[in-house]
Design a protein around this motif. Structure first.
Motif, PDB file in Angstrom:
ATOM      1  N   GLU A 140      50.103  83.257   3.508  1.00 51.64           N
ATOM      2  CA  GLU A 140      49.079  82.379   4.070  1.00 51.64           C
ATOM      3  C   GLU A 140      48.371  83.058   5.225  1.00 51.64           C
ATOM      4  O   GLU A 140      47.150  83.009   5.323  1.00 51.64           O
ATOM      5  CB  GLU A 140      49.670  81.057   4.535  1.00 51.64           C
ATOM      6  CG  GLU A 140      48.574  80.153   5.104  1.00 51.64           C
ATOM      7  CD  GLU A 140      49.069  78.800   5.509  1.00 51.64           C
ATOM      8  OE1 GLU A 140      49.557  78.064   4.642  1.00 51.64           O
ATOM      9  OE2 GLU A 140      48.946  78.480   6.692  1.00 51.64           O
ATOM     10  N   SER A 141      49.116  83.727   6.099  1.00 52.90           N
ATOM     11  CA  SER A 141      48.468  84.366   7.234  1.00 52.90           C
ATOM     12  C   SER A 141      47.614  85.537   6.783  1.00 52.90           C
ATOM     13  O   SER A 141      46.597  85.838   7.390  1.00 52.90           O
ATOM     14  CB  SER A 141      49.505  84.805   8.270  1.00 52.90           C
ATOM     15  OG  SER A 141      50.316  85.829   7.751  1.00 52.90           O
ATOM     16  N   GLY A 201      44.761  83.444   4.687  1.00 51.49           N
ATOM     17  CA  GLY A 201      44.221  82.242   5.287  1.00 51.49           C
ATOM     18  C   GLY A 201      44.604  80.993   4.533  1.00 51.49           C
ATOM     19  O   GLY A 201      45.075  81.038   3.406  1.00 51.49           O
ATOM     20  N   ASN A 202      44.407  79.870   5.189  1.00 51.13           N
ATOM     21  CA  ASN A 202      44.677  78.587   4.547  1.00 51.13           C
ATOM     22  C   ASN A 202      43.434  78.158   3.769  1.00 51.13           C
ATOM     23  O   ASN A 202      42.415  78.854   3.792  1.00 51.13           O
ATOM     24  CB  ASN A 202      45.121  77.565   5.595  1.00 51.13           C
ATOM     25  CG  ASN A 202      44.066  77.300   6.642  1.00 51.13           C
ATOM     26  OD1 ASN A 202      42.871  77.371   6.368  1.00 51.13           O
ATOM     27  ND2 ASN A 202      44.477  76.994   7.849  1.00 51.13           N
ATOM     28  N   GLU A 254      40.149  78.122   5.856  1.00 48.37           N
ATOM     29  CA  GLU A 254      39.640  79.458   6.184  1.00 48.37           C
ATOM     30  C   GLU A 254      39.027  80.124   4.956  1.00 48.37           C
ATOM     31  O   GLU A 254      37.936  80.709   5.034  1.00 48.37           O
ATOM     32  CB  GLU A 254      40.756  80.331   6.744  1.00 48.37           C
ATOM     33  CG  GLU A 254      40.269  81.731   7.110  1.00 48.37           C
ATOM     34  CD  GLU A 254      41.333  82.621   7.695  1.00 48.37           C
ATOM     35  OE1 GLU A 254      41.060  83.830   7.838  1.00 48.37           O
ATOM     36  OE2 GLU A 254      42.438  82.143   8.006  1.00 48.37           O
ATOM     37  N   ARG A 255      39.701  80.033   3.817  1.00 47.46           N
ATOM     38  CA  ARG A 255      39.173  80.643   2.588  1.00 47.46           C
ATOM     39  C   ARG A 255      37.850  80.009   2.186  1.00 47.46           C
ATOM     40  O   ARG A 255      36.907  80.704   1.804  1.00 47.46           O
ATOM     41  CB  ARG A 255      40.195  80.532   1.467  1.00 47.46           C
ATOM     42  CG  ARG A 255      41.403  81.446   1.666  1.00 47.46           C
ATOM     43  CD  ARG A 255      42.264  81.529   0.414  1.00 47.46           C
ATOM     44  NE  ARG A 255      42.745  80.235  -0.052  1.00 47.46           N
ATOM     45  CZ  ARG A 255      43.889  79.678   0.325  1.00 47.46           C
ATOM     46  NH1 ARG A 255      44.670  80.282   1.188  1.00 47.46           N
ATOM     47  NH2 ARG A 255      44.264  78.506  -0.177  1.00 47.46           N
ATOM     48  N   ARG A 281      35.071  81.233   4.518  1.00 48.40           N
ATOM     49  CA  ARG A 281      34.642  82.595   4.170  1.00 48.40           C
ATOM     50  C   ARG A 281      33.808  82.600   2.893  1.00 48.40           C
ATOM     51  O   ARG A 281      32.800  83.290   2.802  1.00 48.40           O
ATOM     52  CB  ARG A 281      35.853  83.504   4.016  1.00 48.40           C
ATOM     53  CG  ARG A 281      36.532  83.810   5.330  1.00 48.40           C
ATOM     54  CD  ARG A 281      37.810  84.618   5.103  1.00 48.40           C
ATOM     55  NE  ARG A 281      38.570  84.751   6.306  1.00 48.40           N
ATOM     56  CZ  ARG A 281      38.733  85.900   6.954  1.00 48.40           C
ATOM     57  NH1 ARG A 281      38.187  86.995   6.492  1.00 48.40           N
ATOM     58  NH2 ARG A 281      39.449  85.940   8.055  1.00 48.40           N
ATOM     59  N   CYS A 326      35.810  81.982  10.960  1.00 47.19           N
ATOM     60  CA  CYS A 326      36.520  81.305   9.866  1.00 47.19           C
ATOM     61  C   CYS A 326      38.021  81.323  10.116  1.00 47.19           C
ATOM     62  O   CYS A 326      38.714  80.336   9.845  1.00 47.19           O
ATOM     63  CB  CYS A 326      36.193  81.953   8.529  1.00 47.19           C
ATOM     64  SG  CYS A 326      34.519  81.609   7.942  1.00 47.19           S
ATOM     65  N   SER A 327      38.520  82.417  10.631  1.00 46.70           N
ATOM     66  CA  SER A 327      39.940  82.507  10.950  1.00 46.70           C
ATOM     67  C   SER A 327      40.314  81.498  12.028  1.00 46.70           C
ATOM     68  O   SER A 327      41.350  80.834  11.945  1.00 46.70           O
ATOM     69  CB  SER A 327      40.279  83.925  11.404  1.00 46.70           C
ATOM     70  OG  SER A 327      41.630  84.036  11.726  1.00 46.70           O
ATOM     71  N   GLY A 367      40.275  78.059  10.544  1.00 42.68           N
ATOM     72  CA  GLY A 367      41.485  77.917   9.746  1.00 42.68           C
ATOM     73  C   GLY A 367      42.708  77.654  10.606  1.00 42.68           C
ATOM     74  O   GLY A 367      43.568  76.843  10.254  1.00 42.68           O
ATOM     75  N   SER A 385      45.219  74.458  10.555  1.00 44.40           N
ATOM     76  CA  SER A 385      46.681  74.551  10.459  1.00 44.40           C
ATOM     77  C   SER A 385      47.370  73.733  11.542  1.00 44.40           C
ATOM     78  O   SER A 385      48.440  73.180  11.318  1.00 44.40           O
ATOM     79  CB  SER A 385      47.130  76.011  10.558  1.00 44.40           C
ATOM     80  OG  SER A 385      46.741  76.722   9.404  1.00 44.40           O
TER      81      SER A 385
END
Length: 101
Positions: free
Chosen positions: A19-20, A23-24, A27-28, A31, A42-43, A46, A50
């Motif tokens: 996941e890290s 991304g979750n 985040e995906r 992007r 985006c990170s 995300g 979380s």
């Protein structure tokens, strides 16, 4: 039993790494949508997801990037479940703004 506990720990650590690394869902989706100014933004969004949203809520929120009408439909819904989600989503938005803005 020890083997099972060890395997469970290893699986949890692996899933956390995956996941890290990727991304979750939020985040995906951020992007993939290509509307964010940077991958770092985006990170950060995300990370806020979380912190504030469970897995189901993250999946639902991720759908909003591709389908903004879904967000509007939930926001206007009178169902308790949708209203509760919307409260959590607004909290996520505030946290994301505070962390990433």
């Amino acid at each position: 039993m020890r083997v099972l506990v060890g395997l469970s720990f290893a699986l949890a650590a692996t899933l956390s790494f995956v996941e890290s690394a990727h991304g979750n869902p939020v985040e995906r989706a951020c992007r993939a949508a290509g509307r964010a100014q940077s991958a770092e933004l985006c990170s950060c969004i995300g990370a806020a997801a979380s912190l504030t949203l469970g897995e189901r809520d993250q999946a639902l929120a991720a759908d909003f990037f591709a389908n903004p009408q879904a967000a509007q439909d939930i926001r206007m819904s009178d169902r308790r479940r949708d209203e509760a989600f919307w409260d959590r989503y607004l909290n996520f938005g505030q946290v994301a703004e505070d962390m990433c803005g």
